[in-house]
Design a protein around this motif. Structure first.
Motif, PDB file in Angstrom:
ATOM      1  N   VAL A   1      30.949  35.594 108.813  1.00 56.92           N
ATOM      2  CA  VAL A   1      31.974  34.534 108.782  1.00 56.92           C
ATOM      3  C   VAL A   1      33.208  34.979 109.544  1.00 56.92           C
ATOM      4  CG1 VAL A   1      33.561  33.271 107.271  1.00 56.92           C
ATOM      5  CG2 VAL A   1      31.150  33.514 106.627  1.00 56.92           C
ATOM      6  N   LEU A   2      33.624  36.221 109.331  1.00 60.34           N
ATOM      7  CA  LEU A   2      34.808  36.755 110.003  1.00 60.34           C
ATOM      8  C   LEU A   2      34.607  36.824 111.515  1.00 60.34           C
ATOM      9  CD1 LEU A   2      37.603  38.108 109.886  1.00 60.34           C
ATOM     10  CD2 LEU A   2      36.448  40.282 109.407  1.00 60.34           C
ATOM     11  N   LYS A   3      33.481  37.357 111.940  1.00 55.67           N
ATOM     12  CA  LYS A   3      33.223  37.521 113.375  1.00 55.67           C
ATOM     13  C   LYS A   3      33.087  36.191 114.108  1.00 55.67           C
ATOM     14  CE  LYS A   3      30.916  42.036 113.549  1.00 55.67           C
ATOM     15  NZ  LYS A   3      29.641  42.723 113.871  1.00 55.67           N
ATOM     16  N   ASN A   4      32.499  35.198 113.429  1.00 56.15           N
ATOM     17  CA  ASN A   4      32.237  33.912 114.074  1.00 56.15           C
ATOM     18  C   ASN A   4      33.330  32.876 113.836  1.00 56.15           C
ATOM     19  OD1 ASN A   4      29.262  33.933 115.236  1.00 56.15           O
ATOM     20  ND2 ASN A   4      29.195  35.079 113.316  1.00 56.15           N
ATOM     21  N   ASN A   5      34.406  33.297 113.155  1.00 54.37           N
ATOM     22  CA  ASN A   5      35.560  32.404 112.919  1.00 54.37           C
ATOM     23  C   ASN A   5      35.141  31.078 112.283  1.00 54.37           C
ATOM     24  OD1 ASN A   5      37.629  34.136 114.060  1.00 54.37           O
ATOM     25  ND2 ASN A   5      36.705  33.686 116.047  1.00 54.37           N
ATOM     26  N   ILE A   6      34.342  31.160 111.230  1.00 45.03           N
ATOM     27  CA  ILE A   6      33.888  29.965 110.534  1.00 45.03           C
ATOM     28  C   ILE A   6      34.929  29.552 109.502  1.00 45.03           C
ATOM     29  CG2 ILE A   6      32.021  28.908 109.210  1.00 45.03           C
ATOM     30  CD1 ILE A   6      31.250  29.935 112.015  1.00 45.03           C
ATOM     31  N   ASP A   7      35.454  28.349 109.637  1.00 40.42           N
ATOM     32  CA  ASP A   7      36.451  27.837 108.702  1.00 40.42           C
ATOM     33  C   ASP A   7      35.813  26.946 107.639  1.00 40.42           C
ATOM     34  OD1 ASP A   7      38.386  29.179 110.057  1.00 40.42           O
ATOM     35  OD2 ASP A   7      39.368  27.418 110.911  1.00 40.42           O
ATOM     36  N   GLY A   8      36.578  26.695 106.584  1.00 38.31           N
ATOM     37  CA  GLY A   8      36.134  25.785 105.539  1.00 38.31           C
ATOM     38  C   GLY A   8      35.322  26.485 104.471  1.00 38.31           C
ATOM     39  N   VAL A   9      34.624  25.685 103.669  1.00 41.41           N
ATOM     40  CA  VAL A   9      33.813  26.219 102.577  1.00 41.41           C
ATOM     41  C   VAL A   9      32.459  26.696 103.106  1.00 41.41           C
ATOM     42  CG1 VAL A   9      32.692  25.669 100.376  1.00 41.41           C
ATOM     43  CG2 VAL A   9      34.936  24.700 100.903  1.00 41.41           C
ATOM     44  N   ILE A  10      32.045  27.864 102.649  1.00 36.81           N
ATOM     45  CA  ILE A  10      30.736  28.407 103.024  1.00 36.81           C
ATOM     46  C   ILE A  10      30.037  28.914 101.770  1.00 36.81           C
ATOM     47  CG2 ILE A  10      29.474  30.110 104.404  1.00 36.81           C
ATOM     48  CD1 ILE A  10      33.044  29.676 105.322  1.00 36.81           C
ATOM     49  N   ASN A  11      28.849  28.443 101.497  1.00 35.42           N
ATOM     50  CA  ASN A  11      28.049  28.978 100.397  1.00 35.42           C
ATOM     51  C   ASN A  11      27.433  30.304 100.812  1.00 35.42           C
ATOM     52  OD1 ASN A  11      28.488  26.829  98.674  1.00 35.42           O
ATOM     53  ND2 ASN A  11      26.542  25.822  99.109  1.00 35.42           N
ATOM     54  N   LEU A  12      27.456  31.270  99.887  1.00 37.42           N
ATOM     55  CA  LEU A  12      26.841  32.561 100.161  1.00 37.42           C
ATOM     56  C   LEU A  12      25.952  32.956  98.982  1.00 37.42           C
ATOM     57  CD1 LEU A  12      26.429  34.941 101.977  1.00 37.42           C
ATOM     58  CD2 LEU A  12      28.645  35.847 101.293  1.00 37.42           C
ATOM     59  N   GLY A  13      24.656  32.806  99.182  1.00 36.87           N
ATOM     60  CA  GLY A  13      23.657  33.162  98.173  1.00 36.87           C
ATOM     61  C   GLY A  13      22.383  33.556  98.890  1.00 36.87           C
ATOM     62  N   SER A  14      21.307  33.694  98.144  1.00 37.28           N
ATOM     63  CA  SER A  14      20.030  34.051  98.758  1.00 37.28           C
ATOM     64  C   SER A  14      19.280  32.821  99.254  1.00 37.28           C
ATOM     65  CB  SER A  14      19.153  34.799  97.761  1.00 37.28           C
ATOM     66  OG  SER A  14      18.711  33.927  96.730  1.00 37.28           O
ATOM     67  N   GLY A  15      19.631  31.645  98.704  1.00 38.43           N
ATOM     68  CA  GLY A  15      18.910  30.428  99.043  1.00 38.43           C
ATOM     69  C   GLY A  15      17.607  30.283  98.275  1.00 38.43           C
ATOM     70  N   LYS A  16      17.382  31.180  97.301  1.00 37.80           N
ATOM     71  CA  LYS A  16      16.159  31.136  96.494  1.00 37.80           C
ATOM     72  C   LYS A  16      16.529  31.229  95.015  1.00 37.80           C
ATOM     73  CE  LYS A  16      13.500  33.668 100.009  1.00 37.80           C
ATOM     74  NZ  LYS A  16      12.716  34.911 100.266  1.00 37.80           N
ATOM     75  N   THR A  17      15.664  30.697  94.155  1.00 40.09           N
ATOM     76  CA  THR A  17      15.888  30.857  92.719  1.00 40.09           C
ATOM     77  C   THR A  17      14.785  31.706  92.111  1.00 40.09           C
ATOM     78  OG1 THR A  17      14.657  28.834  92.173  1.00 40.09           O
ATOM     79  CG2 THR A  17      17.054  28.635  92.470  1.00 40.09           C
ATOM     80  N   VAL A  18      15.110  32.347  91.010  1.00 42.69           N
ATOM     81  CA  VAL A  18      14.132  33.122  90.244  1.00 42.69           C
ATOM     82  C   VAL A  18      14.476  32.939  88.772  1.00 42.69           C
ATOM     83  CG1 VAL A  18      15.533  35.222  90.394  1.00 42.69           C
ATOM     84  CG2 VAL A  18      13.093  35.393  89.901  1.00 42.69           C
ATOM     85  N   GLN A  19      13.460  32.838  87.941  1.00 41.27           N
ATOM     86  CA  GLN A  19      13.683  32.666  86.510  1.00 41.27           C
ATOM     87  C   GLN A  19      14.192  33.978  85.914  1.00 41.27           C
ATOM     88  OE1 GLN A  19      11.151  29.838  84.432  1.00 41.27           O
ATOM     89  NE2 GLN A  19      10.753  31.394  82.868  1.00 41.27           N
ATOM     90  N   ILE A  20      15.204  33.852  85.057  1.00 39.53           N
ATOM     91  CA  ILE A  20      15.829  35.019  84.449  1.00 39.53           C
ATOM     92  C   ILE A  20      14.803  35.914  83.747  1.00 39.53           C
ATOM     93  CG2 ILE A  20      17.323  35.708  82.523  1.00 39.53           C
ATOM     94  CD1 ILE A  20      18.940  35.065  84.898  1.00 39.53           C
ATOM     95  N   SER A  21      13.867  35.305  83.072  1.00 39.09           N
ATOM     96  CA  SER A  21      12.849  36.097  82.367  1.00 39.09           C
ATOM     97  C   SER A  21      12.029  36.940  83.344  1.00 39.09           C
ATOM     98  CB  SER A  21      11.922  35.188  81.557  1.00 39.09           C
ATOM     99  OG  SER A  21      11.257  34.257  82.396  1.00 39.09           O
ATOM    100  N   ASP A  22      11.792  36.420  84.555  1.00 35.90           N
ATOM    101  CA  ASP A  22      11.047  37.176  85.554  1.00 35.90           C
ATOM    102  C   ASP A  22      11.857  38.361  86.080  1.00 35.90           C
ATOM    103  OD1 ASP A  22       8.817  35.547  85.347  1.00 35.90           O
ATOM    104  OD2 ASP A  22       9.480  34.184  86.934  1.00 35.90           O
TER     105      ASP A  22
END
Length: 325
Positions: free
Chosen positions: A236-257
């Motif tokens: 984000v810093l290098k590419n000068n991206i402004d505004g809101v940016i989500n930062l996650g893995s893009g995947k879900t996993v069940q807590i029990s797993d």
């Protein structure tokens, strides 16, 4: 980007154009890892600490940065410090009340005052970029992946204060023509994480063979390893991206797993007592970041698998446990 002169062996001078960055929260979980990652990218990094700051997480690298004893609540001292250094960029990683115990503490709103004061001082001394960190806690409940346009409807004072800071900085940055990025972090984990968060909490208790009361573990969450988090921030810093940016893995996993992965790596005989504890009334059952914006604008993608990240975290905690014995 500041331009400074450096002396060479032959007596000549060259121009250095390293970006001058002021980073807050550098002794915390995310901040300490971000500091390490930015040092590898050759930024000119300046950090501040208080008298009571614990430097454990950065002890081996503190001499590689400009470190100053400075209380951010002391407006006059901060003003003099910024006049002296005139930073290109401020990355605000500090936050009062991160742990779950304080999610509904009124002290959450003290953060607005600290940040507004620092923004005002920095913009008067020439800072042209601000990066702040939001949270999944700003969003309303959801049952499918959410992008940055999804409605915000926080259910905790932590989420409300994060969202309030975002709106404040958005208005101020627009008013004063300062580049502003607001990175909403989903569940990250790794070495030096708060031991009360889910993954290190499970690791430590399974290592000690402590019996735990657990919910059914049906929650689906989005976990991101800390090295992927810091690489995303730097993108984000290098590419000068402004505004809101989500930062996650893009995947879900069940807590029990997740709990089962940890158990299998540490003690296959450990008994996971799922269903012996009720869910909290405000339990978040689903967290899933749509990270298309970051992927498309920065060509960024997570590198760490959940199993690899957990394995690395387990090894770190084991090493720390041996060191402290």
């Amino acid at each position: 980007m500041r331009v400074s002169k450096k002396q060479l062996n032959g007596g000549k001078k060259i121009l250095s154009t390293k970006e001058k960055v002021f980073l807050t929260g550098s002794t915390g979980f995310v901040g300490s890892h971000l500091l390490r990652a930015m040092l590898k990218e050759n930024y000119d990094i300046h950090i501040c600490i208080r008298k009571e700051s614990d430097l454990f997480k950065i002890m081996d690298i503190k001499d590689q940065v400009s470190l100053t004893l400075l209380d951010l609540s002391n407006r006059d001292a901060v003003n003099e410090y910024f006049k002296k250094h005139r930073f290109d960029t401020v990355i605000y990683c500090a936050w009062q009340g991160v742990s779950g115990d304080f999610r509904n503490d009124l002290g959450q709103f003290d953060n607005l005052l600290f940040i507004s004061n620092l923004f005002e001082i920095s913009r008067k001394t020439g800072t042209k970029k601000w990066i702040g960190f939001g949270s999944q806690a700003e969003y309303a409940a959801h049952t499918s992946p959410i992008d940055e346009t999804y409605k915000t409807e926080p259910t905790t004072l932590y989420g409300i204060s994060k969202l309030s800071v975002y709106h404040m900085l958005k208005i101020l940055s627009t008013e004063y023509e300062i580049s502003f990025s607001w990175i909403r972090i989903f569940s990250c984990y790794g070495p030096y994480d708060n031991e009360k968060t889910f993954i290190p909490y499970m690791i430590k208790n399974i290592m000690l063979n402590n019996s735990l009361e657990l919910t059914k573990g049906e929650q689906l969450w989005d976990f991101l390893y800390i090295d992927d988090l810091t690489s995303g921030i730097i993108s984000v810093l290098k590419n000068n991206i402004d505004g809101v940016i989500n930062l996650g893995s893009g995947k879900t996993v069940q807590i029990s797993d997740v709990a089962k992965i940890i158990k299998d790596m540490i003690n296959d005989d450990y008994e996971l007592n799922f269903g012996t504890k009720e869910y909290r009334h405000d339990q978040v059952m689903y967290l899933h970041a749509d990270i298309s914006k970051l992927k498309n604008m920065c060509s960024w993608t997570p590198k760490w698998s959940l199993k690899k990240g957990i394995k690395n975290t387990i090894e770190f905690i084991k090493d720390q446990t041996k060191t402290n014995i």
